[in-house]
Design a protein around this motif. Structure first.
Motif, PDB file in Angstrom:
ATOM      1  N   MET A   1       0.848  -1.196   0.000  1.00 57.30           N
ATOM      2  CA  MET A   1       0.000   0.000   0.000  1.00 57.30           C
ATOM      3  C   MET A   1       0.879   1.240   0.000  1.00 57.30           C
ATOM      4  SD  MET A   1      -3.110   0.959   2.600  1.00 57.30           S
ATOM      5  CE  MET A   1      -4.068  -0.428   2.023  1.00 57.30           C
ATOM      6  N   GLY A   2       0.532   2.229  -0.822  1.00 58.87           N
ATOM      7  CA  GLY A   2       1.332   3.424  -0.899  1.00 58.87           C
ATOM      8  C   GLY A   2       1.320   4.206   0.391  1.00 58.87           C
ATOM      9  N   LYS A   3       2.479   4.786   0.738  1.00 57.97           N
ATOM     10  CA  LYS A   3       2.583   5.510   1.999  1.00 57.97           C
ATOM     11  C   LYS A   3       1.653   6.712   2.031  1.00 57.97           C
ATOM     12  CE  LYS A   3       5.964   7.544   5.143  1.00 57.97           C
ATOM     13  NZ  LYS A   3       7.390   7.846   5.362  1.00 57.97           N
ATOM     14  N   TRP A   4       1.509   7.405   0.894  1.00 57.87           N
ATOM     15  CA  TRP A   4       0.638   8.580   0.870  1.00 57.87           C
ATOM     16  C   TRP A   4      -0.803   8.197   1.161  1.00 57.87           C
ATOM     17  CZ3 TRP A   4      -3.654   9.225  -2.086  1.00 57.87           C
ATOM     18  CH2 TRP A   4      -3.807   8.338  -3.173  1.00 57.87           C
ATOM     19  N   PHE A   5      -1.246   7.053   0.622  1.00 59.23           N
ATOM     20  CA  PHE A   5      -2.628   6.621   0.838  1.00 59.23           C
ATOM     21  C   PHE A   5      -2.864   6.298   2.308  1.00 59.23           C
ATOM     22  CE2 PHE A   5      -6.028   3.425   0.901  1.00 59.23           C
ATOM     23  CZ  PHE A   5      -7.004   4.095   0.194  1.00 59.23           C
ATOM     24  N   ALA A   6      -1.920   5.583   2.913  1.00 54.22           N
ATOM     25  CA  ALA A   6      -2.037   5.247   4.325  1.00 54.22           C
ATOM     26  C   ALA A   6      -2.046   6.496   5.193  1.00 54.22           C
ATOM     27  CB  ALA A   6      -0.894   4.323   4.736  1.00 54.22           C
ATOM     28  N   THR A   7      -1.190   7.461   4.856  1.00 51.36           N
ATOM     29  CA  THR A   7      -1.063   8.671   5.654  1.00 51.36           C
ATOM     30  C   THR A   7      -2.346   9.501   5.644  1.00 51.36           C
ATOM     31  OG1 THR A   7       1.319   8.736   5.235  1.00 51.36           O
ATOM     32  CG2 THR A   7       0.269  10.790   5.956  1.00 51.36           C
ATOM     33  N   PHE A   8      -2.998   9.567   4.490  1.00 53.78           N
ATOM     34  CA  PHE A   8      -4.178  10.424   4.349  1.00 53.78           C
ATOM     35  C   PHE A   8      -5.496   9.649   4.446  1.00 53.78           C
ATOM     36  CE2 PHE A   8      -0.831  12.898   2.289  1.00 53.78           C
ATOM     37  CZ  PHE A   8      -0.994  14.116   2.920  1.00 53.78           C
ATOM     38  N   TYR A   9      -5.421   8.370   4.746  1.00 56.20           N
ATOM     39  CA  TYR A   9      -6.631   7.534   4.748  1.00 56.20           C
ATOM     40  C   TYR A   9      -7.677   8.056   5.734  1.00 56.20           C
ATOM     41  CZ  TYR A   9      -9.621   3.400   4.984  1.00 56.20           C
ATOM     42  OH  TYR A   9     -10.693   2.553   4.955  1.00 56.20           O
ATOM     43  N   ASP A  10      -7.269   8.346   6.959  1.00 59.30           N
ATOM     44  CA  ASP A  10      -8.236   8.792   7.964  1.00 59.30           C
ATOM     45  C   ASP A  10      -8.896  10.108   7.574  1.00 59.30           C
ATOM     46  OD1 ASP A  10      -7.758   6.566   9.458  1.00 59.30           O
ATOM     47  OD2 ASP A  10      -6.734   7.579  11.094  1.00 59.30           O
ATOM     48  N   MET A  11      -8.112  11.019   7.012  1.00 54.12           N
ATOM     49  CA  MET A  11      -8.671  12.307   6.603  1.00 54.12           C
ATOM     50  C   MET A  11      -9.674  12.118   5.464  1.00 54.12           C
ATOM     51  SD  MET A  11      -6.643  15.753   5.402  1.00 54.12           S
ATOM     52  CE  MET A  11      -5.993  14.979   3.903  1.00 54.12           C
ATOM     53  N   TRP A  12      -9.335  11.248   4.528  1.00 47.89           N
ATOM     54  CA  TRP A  12     -10.201  10.989   3.384  1.00 47.89           C
ATOM     55  C   TRP A  12     -11.492  10.307   3.822  1.00 47.89           C
ATOM     56  CZ3 TRP A  12     -10.208   6.140   0.091  1.00 47.89           C
ATOM     57  CH2 TRP A  12     -10.986   6.310  -1.043  1.00 47.89           C
ATOM     58  N   MET A  13     -11.384   9.371   4.777  1.00 43.58           N
ATOM     59  CA  MET A  13     -12.549   8.621   5.223  1.00 43.58           C
ATOM     60  C   MET A  13     -13.368   9.352   6.286  1.00 43.58           C
ATOM     61  SD  MET A  13     -12.835   5.724   3.630  1.00 43.58           S
ATOM     62  CE  MET A  13     -13.790   4.663   4.731  1.00 43.58           C
ATOM     63  N   GLY A  14     -12.811  10.435   6.845  1.00 43.23           N
ATOM     64  CA  GLY A  14     -13.457  11.116   7.957  1.00 43.23           C
ATOM     65  C   GLY A  14     -14.919  11.450   7.746  1.00 43.23           C
ATOM     66  N   PRO A  15     -15.303  12.114   6.649  1.00 46.72           N
ATOM     67  CA  PRO A  15     -16.720  12.459   6.461  1.00 46.72           C
ATOM     68  C   PRO A  15     -17.627  11.234   6.413  1.00 46.72           C
ATOM     69  CG  PRO A  15     -15.331  13.750   4.997  1.00 46.72           C
ATOM     70  CD  PRO A  15     -14.438  12.717   5.611  1.00 46.72           C
TER      71      PRO A  15
ATOM     72  N   ASP B   1       0.457  -3.402   5.750  1.00 52.12           N
ATOM     73  CA  ASP B   1       1.123  -2.144   5.438  1.00 52.12           C
ATOM     74  C   ASP B   1       1.775  -1.534   6.676  1.00 52.12           C
ATOM     75  OD1 ASP B   1       0.651   1.129   5.227  1.00 52.12           O
ATOM     76  OD2 ASP B   1       1.479   0.196   3.440  1.00 52.12           O
ATOM     77  N   PRO B   2       3.096  -1.348   6.692  1.00 48.10           N
ATOM     78  CA  PRO B   2       3.773  -0.837   7.887  1.00 48.10           C
ATOM     79  C   PRO B   2       3.311   0.548   8.313  1.00 48.10           C
ATOM     80  CG  PRO B   2       5.367  -1.788   6.349  1.00 48.10           C
ATOM     81  CD  PRO B   2       4.054  -1.718   5.628  1.00 48.10           C
ATOM     82  N   THR B   3       2.980   1.411   7.359  1.00 47.58           N
ATOM     83  CA  THR B   3       2.504   2.750   7.726  1.00 47.58           C
ATOM     84  C   THR B   3       1.162   2.675   8.427  1.00 47.58           C
ATOM     85  OG1 THR B   3       3.679   3.693   5.819  1.00 47.58           O
ATOM     86  CG2 THR B   3       1.998   5.055   6.856  1.00 47.58           C
ATOM     87  N   MET B   4       0.266   1.831   7.905  1.00 45.82           N
ATOM     88  CA  MET B   4      -1.015   1.632   8.566  1.00 45.82           C
ATOM     89  C   MET B   4      -0.818   1.082   9.978  1.00 45.82           C
ATOM     90  SD  MET B   4      -3.924   2.271   6.806  1.00 45.82           S
ATOM     91  CE  MET B   4      -4.597   2.453   5.150  1.00 45.82           C
ATOM     92  N   VAL B   5       0.074   0.122  10.119  1.00 43.76           N
ATOM     93  CA  VAL B   5       0.344  -0.455  11.440  1.00 43.76           C
ATOM     94  C   VAL B   5       0.785   0.633  12.408  1.00 43.76           C
ATOM     95  CG1 VAL B   5       1.862  -1.996  12.734  1.00 43.76           C
ATOM     96  CG2 VAL B   5       0.849  -2.769  10.594  1.00 43.76           C
ATOM     97  N   ARG B   6       1.708   1.467  11.967  1.00 43.32           N
ATOM     98  CA  ARG B   6       2.219   2.532  12.837  1.00 43.32           C
ATOM     99  C   ARG B   6       1.105   3.486  13.246  1.00 43.32           C
ATOM    100  NH1 ARG B   6       3.627   7.491  11.616  1.00 43.32           N
ATOM    101  NH2 ARG B   6       3.721   7.060   9.370  1.00 43.32           N
ATOM    102  N   LEU B   7       0.238   3.843  12.297  1.00 40.03           N
ATOM    103  CA  LEU B   7      -0.839   4.774  12.605  1.00 40.03           C
ATOM    104  C   LEU B   7      -1.880   4.156  13.538  1.00 40.03           C
ATOM    105  CD1 LEU B   7      -1.335   6.309   9.051  1.00 40.03           C
ATOM    106  CD2 LEU B   7      -0.379   7.464  11.046  1.00 40.03           C
ATOM    107  N   SER B   8      -2.031   2.835  13.478  1.00 36.93           N
ATOM    108  CA  SER B   8      -3.039   2.174  14.308  1.00 36.93           C
ATOM    109  C   SER B   8      -2.572   1.929  15.737  1.00 36.93           C
ATOM    110  CB  SER B   8      -3.445   0.842  13.678  1.00 36.93           C
ATOM    111  OG  SER B   8      -2.395  -0.104  13.740  1.00 36.93           O
ATOM    112  N   GLU B   9      -1.280   1.993  15.966  1.00 38.38           N
ATOM    113  CA  GLU B   9      -0.755   1.654  17.293  1.00 38.38           C
ATOM    114  C   GLU B   9      -1.284   2.594  18.382  1.00 38.38           C
ATOM    115  OE1 GLU B   9       3.455  -0.515  16.023  1.00 38.38           O
ATOM    116  OE2 GLU B   9       3.423   1.648  16.493  1.00 38.38           O
ATOM    117  N   GLN B  10      -1.467   3.874  18.064  1.00 40.51           N
ATOM    118  CA  GLN B  10      -1.982   4.799  19.066  1.00 40.51           C
ATOM    119  C   GLN B  10      -3.417   4.466  19.440  1.00 40.51           C
ATOM    120  OE1 GLN B  10      -0.140   7.062  20.718  1.00 40.51           O
ATOM    121  NE2 GLN B  10      -1.957   7.316  21.998  1.00 40.51           N
TER     122      GLN B  10
END
Length: 214
Positions: free
Chosen positions: A1-15, A62-71
């Protein structure tokens, strides 16, 4: 999974999460009990909704997703362990879990049929399988639009297919589909199934309902 997609996923899905998806997740995941496996846990949007699980094991490739989910995993009602792994090759013995959960994930997994076989393998006989997925609709125009958009959509959304026949794939996998709720012109389905080990199940659902989101 692309890092940019993982990074902005929550913002994109927020609404969508605030308008509808959060309530759908909450209603579904209250049924997750015992030892729970979540496949494709992403940024952990499901984590706050586990109330009756004993433990949750979340797998995400996806490692970026994993990192974001840890919190999110640190602030949940139940213990959550996150493992970097894919759904097609789950690192668990047979019959390890009481409930398996997948939300908005079968659209993206490269080999969903293999993932469903793995889900069936690791879920104990009679265990619960809980899905929230989007699917190709039967409407002649909307379905063709999904087919037309999918090649471009996959490139920008890291492999997400708009036109998978996910309910039919689940039925073919040998899981016993018990209940289906349909949302937003049948594009989104909540699917509840049970694990059974003796041969494929080729029947149709025993109960279908139209979901509603206010």
């Amino acid at each position: 999974m692309g890092k940019w997609f993982a990074t902005f996923y929550d913002m994109w899905m927020g609404p969508l999460e605030r308008k509808a998806f959060g309530r759908i997740r909450k209603k579904l995941l209250v049924k997750a009990r015992g030892k729970v496996l979540e496949i494709g846990s992403g940024t952990g949007l499901n984590f706050p909704h586990y109330r009756h699980a004993v433990t949750v094991t979340a797998v995400e490739p996806d490692p970026t997703m994993v990192r974001l989910s840890e919190q999110r995993a640190k602030n949940t009602p139940v213990p959550i362990q996150i493992i970097t792994a894919g759904a097609e090759d789950l690192p668990f013995p047979d019959d390890s879990f009481d409930t398996v959960v997948g939300t908005l994930v079968l659209c993206t997994i490269p080999d969903p049929d293999k993932a469903l076989r793995e889900i069936r393998r690791v879920c104990r006989p009679g265990g619960r399988i809980l899905f929230f997925e989007h699917v190709r609709v039967t409407h002649p125009i909307l379905g063709r639009i999904q087919d037309w958009l999918t090649p471009v959509w996959k490139r920008f959304c890291d492999g997400c297919h708009l036109n998978r026949h996910t309910l039919e794939q689940i039925e073919r996998s040998g899981l016993h589909v018990i209940r289906v709720e349909r949302y937003f012109q049948d594009i989104f389905l909540v699917i509840e199934a049970a694990s059974q080990k003796k041969g494929p199940y080729n029947g149709r659902t025993s109960y279908e309902a139209k979901g509603s989101v206010e």
